[in-house]
Scaffold this motif. Structure first.
Motif, PDB file in Angstrom:
ATOM      1  N   TYR A  92      11.061  -4.955  -4.686  1.00 24.08           N
ATOM      2  CA  TYR A  92      10.387  -4.794  -3.402  1.00 24.08           C
ATOM      3  C   TYR A  92      10.054  -3.333  -3.107  1.00 24.08           C
ATOM      4  O   TYR A  92       8.970  -3.012  -2.624  1.00 24.08           O
ATOM      5  N   GLU A  93      10.976  -2.440  -3.396  1.00 22.14           N
ATOM      6  CA  GLU A  93      10.832  -1.056  -2.964  1.00 22.14           C
ATOM      7  C   GLU A  93      10.160  -0.145  -3.983  1.00 22.14           C
ATOM      8  O   GLU A  93       9.499   0.824  -3.602  1.00 22.14           O
ATOM      9  N   ARG A  94      10.300  -0.441  -5.296  1.00 26.16           N
ATOM     10  CA  ARG A  94       9.943   0.548  -6.297  1.00 26.16           C
ATOM     11  C   ARG A  94       8.964   0.066  -7.348  1.00 26.16           C
ATOM     12  O   ARG A  94       8.615   0.835  -8.247  1.00 26.16           O
ATOM     13  N   ALA A  95       8.506  -1.165  -7.276  1.00 24.13           N
ATOM     14  CA  ALA A  95       7.593  -1.644  -8.316  1.00 24.13           C
ATOM     15  C   ALA A  95       6.227  -0.976  -8.198  1.00 24.13           C
ATOM     16  O   ALA A  95       5.724  -0.373  -9.141  1.00 24.13           O
ATOM     17  N   VAL A  96       5.626  -1.064  -7.024  1.00 24.71           N
ATOM     18  CA  VAL A  96       4.291  -0.499  -6.804  1.00 24.71           C
ATOM     19  C   VAL A  96       4.416   0.890  -6.189  1.00 24.71           C
ATOM     20  O   VAL A  96       5.260   1.133  -5.328  1.00 24.71           O
ATOM     21  N   ASP A  97       3.565   1.783  -6.633  1.00 24.20           N
ATOM     22  CA  ASP A  97       3.509   3.126  -6.055  1.00 24.20           C
ATOM     23  C   ASP A  97       2.615   3.060  -4.810  1.00 24.20           C
ATOM     24  O   ASP A  97       1.427   3.353  -4.855  1.00 24.20           O
ATOM     25  N   TRP A  98       3.217   2.656  -3.701  1.00 20.86           N
ATOM     26  CA  TRP A  98       2.451   2.454  -2.477  1.00 20.86           C
ATOM     27  C   TRP A  98       1.812   3.741  -1.985  1.00 20.86           C
ATOM     28  O   TRP A  98       0.690   3.730  -1.469  1.00 20.86           O
ATOM     29  N   ALA A  99       2.506   4.853  -2.144  1.00 21.88           N
ATOM     30  CA  ALA A  99       1.949   6.136  -1.696  1.00 21.88           C
ATOM     31  C   ALA A  99       0.679   6.462  -2.467  1.00 21.88           C
ATOM     32  O   ALA A  99      -0.299   6.972  -1.903  1.00 21.88           O
ATOM     33  N   ALA A 100       0.666   6.160  -3.766  1.00 23.43           N
ATOM     34  CA  ALA A 100      -0.531   6.416  -4.571  1.00 23.43           C
ATOM     35  C   ALA A 100      -1.670   5.494  -4.161  1.00 23.43           C
ATOM     36  O   ALA A 100      -2.840   5.915  -4.101  1.00 23.43           O
ATOM     37  N   LEU A 101      -1.353   4.213  -3.886  1.00 20.75           N
ATOM     38  CA  LEU A 101      -2.398   3.285  -3.446  1.00 20.75           C
ATOM     39  C   LEU A 101      -3.007   3.747  -2.128  1.00 20.75           C
ATOM     40  O   LEU A 101      -4.233   3.691  -1.941  1.00 20.75           O
ATOM     41  N   GLN A 102      -2.184   4.229  -1.228  1.00 20.46           N
ATOM     42  CA  GLN A 102      -2.693   4.778   0.034  1.00 20.46           C
ATOM     43  C   GLN A 102      -3.552   6.009  -0.219  1.00 20.46           C
ATOM     44  O   GLN A 102      -4.669   6.127   0.289  1.00 20.46           O
ATOM     45  N   ARG A 103      -3.010   6.925  -0.989  1.00 20.92           N
ATOM     46  CA  ARG A 103      -3.660   8.225  -1.205  1.00 20.92           C
ATOM     47  C   ARG A 103      -4.975   8.104  -1.964  1.00 20.92           C
ATOM     48  O   ARG A 103      -5.946   8.812  -1.660  1.00 20.92           O
ATOM     49  N   GLU A 104      -5.015   7.217  -2.957  1.00 19.55           N
ATOM     50  CA  GLU A 104      -6.167   7.160  -3.856  1.00 19.55           C
ATOM     51  C   GLU A 104      -7.192   6.092  -3.485  1.00 19.55           C
ATOM     52  O   GLU A 104      -8.320   6.127  -3.962  1.00 19.55           O
ATOM     53  N   VAL A 105      -6.802   5.131  -2.616  1.00 24.92           N
ATOM     54  CA  VAL A 105      -7.717   4.020  -2.315  1.00 24.92           C
ATOM     55  C   VAL A 105      -7.848   3.782  -0.816  1.00 24.92           C
ATOM     56  O   VAL A 105      -8.933   3.923  -0.238  1.00 24.92           O
ATOM     57  N   LEU A 106      -6.758   3.392  -0.176  1.00 27.83           N
ATOM     58  CA  LEU A 106      -6.847   2.885   1.191  1.00 27.83           C
ATOM     59  C   LEU A 106      -7.253   3.953   2.194  1.00 27.83           C
ATOM     60  O   LEU A 106      -8.138   3.727   3.033  1.00 27.83           O
ATOM     61  N   GLU A 107      -6.621   5.104   2.150  1.00 29.39           N
ATOM     62  CA  GLU A 107      -6.934   6.143   3.132  1.00 29.39           C
ATOM     63  C   GLU A 107      -8.324   6.747   2.936  1.00 29.39           C
ATOM     64  O   GLU A 107      -9.076   6.875   3.912  1.00 29.39           O
ATOM     65  N   PRO A 108      -8.736   7.117   1.717  1.00 30.89           N
ATOM     66  CA  PRO A 108     -10.082   7.685   1.583  1.00 30.89           C
ATOM     67  C   PRO A 108     -11.207   6.710   1.908  1.00 30.89           C
ATOM     68  O   PRO A 108     -12.262   7.124   2.390  1.00 30.89           O
ATOM     69  N   LEU A 109     -10.998   5.419   1.695  1.00 36.49           N
ATOM     70  CA  LEU A 109     -12.044   4.447   2.037  1.00 36.49           C
ATOM     71  C   LEU A 109     -12.155   4.237   3.542  1.00 36.49           C
ATOM     72  O   LEU A 109     -13.145   3.684   4.023  1.00 36.49           O
ATOM     73  N   GLY A 110     -11.154   4.686   4.282  1.00 35.59           N
ATOM     74  CA  GLY A 110     -11.225   4.645   5.730  1.00 35.59           C
ATOM     75  C   GLY A 110     -11.603   5.973   6.349  1.00 35.59           C
ATOM     76  O   GLY A 110     -11.570   6.120   7.575  1.00 35.59           O
ATOM     77  N   ASP A 111     -11.993   6.934   5.505  1.00 27.78           N
ATOM     78  CA  ASP A 111     -12.322   8.288   5.959  1.00 27.78           C
ATOM     79  C   ASP A 111     -13.781   8.589   5.628  1.00 27.78           C
ATOM     80  O   ASP A 111     -14.139   8.716   4.453  1.00 27.78           O
ATOM     81  N   PRO A 112     -14.661   8.700   6.625  1.00 31.28           N
ATOM     82  CA  PRO A 112     -16.085   8.930   6.333  1.00 31.28           C
ATOM     83  C   PRO A 112     -16.362  10.249   5.619  1.00 31.28           C
ATOM     84  O   PRO A 112     -17.406  10.400   4.990  1.00 31.28           O
TER      85      PRO A 112
END
Length: 217
Positions: A92-112
């Motif tokens: 649950y806690e360590r399989a996916v690199d959630w910080a990387a998914l946020q940094r490289e995908v989710l946050e920039p796609l929400g930033d014009p």
């Protein structure tokens, strides 16, 4: 009143997800951002095919679709398996690199000012960096990301539309090998985050080829 459960085909469910996302596309184009859709479920065998259908349906309706899989953003094997392959908390806690998914995908796609995305971080089979180039999206693009635990608290605000696939513990255990941490990790996720109460669409997925939409009574 009890909830209403309506059986659907996978294709009809994908159309509903795209329709829910379409309600946000106009505002997204005006803001110069993408609409970020999550398909949340315990097993990639369930979330992946549905997310593919959603992306295909979006493309068929003239909406640019971007496809990302959480399994392509795993931590290194040495990190995620440090406590063994059956460790529920690590799954649950360590399989996916959630910080990387946020940094490289989710946050920039929400930033014009950015509107970029990285398709893959790590190859889950070779455990090596994927070395994919960063890509640029257009305003009003539709990101479809699938994986488990997408309504975890760390990702609050990073997804605009989420469909949550409900799967019982018994159904999960029938489909995974003994010792697989997925059922225990999923139970922890459901207990800690109440995803069905926060998702935009809730779907019973005991049999992934026969989904059923759940509507509150």
């Amino acid at each position: 009143m009890p909830p209403t459960v309506r059986p659907l085909t996978p294709a009809a469910l994908a159309a509903l997800v795209v329709a829910a996302a379409a309600e946000r596309l106009g505002e997204a184009r005006e803001r110069g951002v993408a609409v970020r859709v999550g398909v949340d479920g315990a097993l990639a065998a369930d979330t992946g095919p549905l997310a593919d259908l959603v992306a295909d349906h979006a493309l068929a309706t003239g909406v640019g679709a971007l496809r990302v899989r959480a399994r392509d953003f795993l931590h290194r094997r040495s990190v995620r398996l440090e406590h063994g392959p059956a460790d529920v908390d690590a799954a649950y806690e360590r399989a996916v690199d959630w910080a990387a998914l946020q940094r490289e995908v989710l946050e920039p796609l929400g930033d014009p000012a950015r509107l970029t995305w990285l398709p893959r971080l790590r190859d889950p089979d070779t455990d090596r960096a994927a070395r994919e180039p960063v890509r640029t999206a257009g305003p009003g693009a539709l990101l479809v990301v699938d994986g488990p635990y997408l309504l975890r608290w760390e990702l609050t605000g990073d997804l605009d539309v989420v469909v949550h696939l409900q799967t019982s513990d018994a159904a999960l255990r029938r489909r995974v090998p003994d010792g697989d941490p997925a059922p225990g990790a999923w139970a922890r996720y459901v207990g800690e985050t109440a995803p069905a109460e926060r998702a935009d669409l809730v779907v019973r997925a005991e049999h992934p080829d026969r989904p059923a939409l759940v509507t509150p009574g």
